[in-house]
Design a protein around this motif. Structure first.
Motif, PDB file in Angstrom:
ATOM      1  N   VAL A 152       0.983  -0.948  -0.100  1.00 18.09           N
ATOM      2  CA  VAL A 152       0.114   0.370   0.038  1.00 18.09           C
ATOM      3  C   VAL A 152       1.678   1.330  -0.016  1.00 18.09           C
ATOM      4  O   VAL A 152       0.346   2.134  -0.851  1.00 18.09           O
ATOM      5  N   LEU A 153       2.120   1.494   0.470  1.00 16.05           N
ATOM      6  CA  LEU A 153       2.322   2.506   0.851  1.00 16.05           C
ATOM      7  C   LEU A 153       3.770   2.844   0.067  1.00 16.05           C
ATOM      8  O   LEU A 153       3.581   3.683  -0.851  1.00 16.05           O
ATOM      9  N   ARG A 154       4.058   1.637  -1.049  1.00 17.45           N
ATOM     10  CA  ARG A 154       4.599   1.836  -1.976  1.00 17.45           C
ATOM     11  C   ARG A 154       3.839   2.227  -4.046  1.00 17.45           C
ATOM     12  O   ARG A 154       4.225   3.275  -3.928  1.00 17.45           O
ATOM     13  N   ALA A 155       2.223   1.752  -3.004  1.00 19.28           N
ATOM     14  CA  ALA A 155       1.996   2.488  -4.621  1.00 19.28           C
ATOM     15  C   ALA A 155       1.220   3.917  -4.021  1.00 19.28           C
ATOM     16  O   ALA A 155       0.989   4.691  -4.844  1.00 19.28           O
ATOM     17  N   VAL A 156       1.353   4.261  -2.865  1.00 15.64           N
ATOM     18  CA  VAL A 156       0.559   5.353  -2.397  1.00 15.64           C
ATOM     19  C   VAL A 156       1.731   6.555  -2.793  1.00 15.64           C
ATOM     20  O   VAL A 156       1.726   7.815  -3.360  1.00 15.64           O
ATOM     21  N   TYR A 157       2.695   6.453  -2.586  1.00 19.86           N
ATOM     22  CA  TYR A 157       3.741   7.331  -3.149  1.00 19.86           C
ATOM     23  C   TYR A 157       3.796   6.796  -4.563  1.00 19.86           C
ATOM     24  O   TYR A 157       4.807   8.608  -4.816  1.00 19.86           O
ATOM     25  N   LYS A 158       3.894   5.860  -5.094  1.00 16.68           N
ATOM     26  CA  LYS A 158       4.443   6.108  -6.211  1.00 16.68           C
ATOM     27  C   LYS A 158       3.285   6.915  -7.571  1.00 16.68           C
ATOM     28  O   LYS A 158       2.926   7.803  -8.414  1.00 16.68           O
ATOM     29  N   ARG A 159       2.152   6.859  -6.791  1.00 19.08           N
ATOM     30  CA  ARG A 159       0.401   8.325  -7.290  1.00 19.08           C
ATOM     31  C   ARG A 159       1.677   9.552  -6.715  1.00 19.08           C
ATOM     32  O   ARG A 159       1.239  10.082  -7.410  1.00 19.08           O
ATOM     33  N   GLU A 160       1.709   9.821  -5.228  1.00 19.67           N
ATOM     34  CA  GLU A 160       1.269  10.660  -4.781  1.00 19.67           C
ATOM     35  C   GLU A 160       3.057  11.604  -4.862  1.00 19.67           C
ATOM     36  O   GLU A 160       2.740  13.189  -4.975  1.00 19.67           O
ATOM     37  N   TYR A 161       3.720  11.170  -5.027  1.00 13.10           N
ATOM     38  CA  TYR A 161       5.359  12.048  -5.318  1.00 13.10           C
ATOM     39  C   TYR A 161       5.075  12.281  -6.774  1.00 13.10           C
ATOM     40  O   TYR A 161       5.138  13.978  -7.166  1.00 13.10           O
ATOM     41  N   PRO A 162       4.477  11.983  -7.813  1.00 14.27           N
ATOM     42  CA  PRO A 162       4.623  12.855  -9.068  1.00 14.27           C
ATOM     43  C   PRO A 162       3.631  14.263  -9.148  1.00 14.27           C
ATOM     44  O   PRO A 162       3.092  14.987  -9.580  1.00 14.27           O
ATOM     45  N   LYS A 163       1.952  13.390  -8.460  1.00 12.92           N
ATOM     46  CA  LYS A 163       1.065  14.885  -8.602  1.00 12.92           C
ATOM     47  C   LYS A 163       1.954  15.867  -7.681  1.00 12.92           C
ATOM     48  O   LYS A 163       1.361  16.568  -7.561  1.00 12.92           O
ATOM     49  N   PHE A 164       2.676  16.032  -6.128  1.00 15.24           N
ATOM     50  CA  PHE A 164       2.863  16.334  -5.713  1.00 15.24           C
ATOM     51  C   PHE A 164       4.093  17.266  -6.027  1.00 15.24           C
ATOM     52  O   PHE A 164       3.587  19.103  -6.761  1.00 15.24           O
ATOM     53  N   LEU A 165       4.981  17.047  -6.938  1.00 12.98           N
ATOM     54  CA  LEU A 165       6.046  17.928  -8.043  1.00 12.98           C
ATOM     55  C   LEU A 165       4.687  18.727  -9.241  1.00 12.98           C
ATOM     56  O   LEU A 165       5.522  19.827  -9.163  1.00 12.98           O
ATOM     57  N   LYS A 166       4.507  17.770  -9.720  1.00  9.04           N
ATOM     58  CA  LYS A 166       3.479  18.588 -10.924  1.00  9.04           C
ATOM     59  C   LYS A 166       2.974  20.223 -10.345  1.00  9.04           C
ATOM     60  O   LYS A 166       3.189  20.686 -10.821  1.00  9.04           O
ATOM     61  N   ARG A 167       2.495  19.593  -8.898  1.00 11.14           N
ATOM     62  CA  ARG A 167       1.422  20.891  -8.543  1.00 11.14           C
ATOM     63  C   ARG A 167       2.074  21.681  -8.697  1.00 11.14           C
ATOM     64  O   ARG A 167       1.288  22.823  -7.969  1.00 11.14           O
ATOM     65  N   PHE A 168       3.490  21.280  -7.586  1.00  9.44           N
ATOM     66  CA  PHE A 168       3.562  22.724  -6.653  1.00  9.44           C
ATOM     67  C   PHE A 168       4.442  23.299  -7.143  1.00  9.44           C
ATOM     68  O   PHE A 168       4.130  24.453  -8.082  1.00  9.44           O
ATOM     69  N   THR A 169       4.771  22.311  -9.099  1.00  8.04           N
ATOM     70  CA  THR A 169       5.892  23.131  -9.669  1.00  8.04           C
ATOM     71  C   THR A 169       4.688  24.211 -10.663  1.00  8.04           C
ATOM     72  O   THR A 169       4.532  25.250 -11.113  1.00  8.04           O
TER      73      THR A 169
END
Ligand code: 16C
Length: 247
Positions: A216-233
């Motif tokens: 679950v943890l790996r699935a969550v970060y694979k989705r959340e890190y790209p989402k974070f960096l795109k959204r933030f930039t």
């Protein structure tokens, strides 16, 4: 008006004197220096970084790692963003005023201590990931200029007697994050929104602090890190669009 921005709010070009006399200063200085240096190191070489997400100029790598049966995979992301400066990127990442506008994992954020204009201590609670318990974190955050046209924010877990770990519904997680940014523009030209490019290196290591299912943890970060960096930039580009450039 929306077109003005108080210069004193931007990350200062030199370390604030109030920070250098604070008990956390030796740790903040050491960890920030280490993290910024590591952020600009490549992903080639011996320590096998695996690419797991790629979109446009963004690349995300991880190393699978477990500590006492808990997933603590280090993450390293590289990106290139046009039209904003390293100093602006770090301003929006560091300043809590903007955090709810780009940070989607947050439930609550409290400023525990205002050390100086360039260092704060935060307590944050995060959205719960089913079926794990909710998490919180307590960390210092420090923004600095490192070399010319290079700014970085480092976040690292700390402790505070008024915010004890694992007492309420939350399990305390441990985090080390560094967002390091370097701007460049054509030699001989003046920097403008049309010719500036900022290279970003974002490194993150999260120890979940207690049991959480690895899959679950790996699935969550694979989705959340790209989402974070795109959204933030994208957020920073939007915020800066009609404002004077801040080098
Ligand atoms: O660096 C980021 N944000 C900064 C400002 O908030 C700061 C934050 C660091 C905390 C990073 C840990 C986040 C854990 C979130 C757990 C809940 C996620 C729920 C999302 C689904 C609804 O430096 C940007 C951080 C971007 C974080 C991406 C998510 C990473 C997940 C890592 C695995 C967490 C283990 C939790 C165990 C249940």
């Amino acid at each position: 008006s929306v077109h003005t921005r108080d210069q004193v709010e931007l990350p200062p070009p030199a370390i604030d004197n109030r920070l250098t006399v604070h008990p956390l200063w030796p740790e903040i200085d050491r960890i920030s220096t280490e993290q910024i240096q590591a952020a600009f190191e490549g992903v080639g070489g011996e320590i096998g970084w695996q690419l797991f997400a790629e979109e446009g100029d963004m690349r995300m790598y991880r190393r699978e790692m477990e500590v006492d049966g808990m997933v603590t995979d280090p993450l390293k992301a590289m990106h290139k963003v046009r039209g904003v400066t390293a100093r602006e990127m770090c301003h929006y990442f560091f300043n809590p005023r903007y955090r709810y506008e780009w940070e989607t994992t947050l439930e609550t954020m409290t400023i525990v201590e205002e050390i100086s204009s360039d260092a704060l201590v935060f307590h944050q609670t995060f959205k719960r990931i089913w079926p794990a318990s909710q998490r919180d974190a307590l960390f210092w955050s420090h923004v600095r200029q490192s070399t010319d046209n290079t700014y970085a924010v480092t976040n690292h877990s700390t402790t505070n007697v008024e915010y004890p770990a694992n007492t309420s519904a939350c399990i305390r997680l441990f985090v080390t994050v560094c967002l390091a940014c370097r701007s460049s523009w054509p030699a001989g030209a003046a920097p403008t929104r049309d010719n500036i490019t900022t290279s970003i290196a974002y490194c993150s290591t999260v120890n979940p602090g207690g049991w959480a299912p690895a899959g679950v943890l790996r699935a969550v970060y694979k989705r959340e890190y790209p989402k974070f960096l795109k959204r933030f930039t994208n957020y920073v580009v939007e915020q800066c669009r009609d404002k004077p450039i801040a080098i």
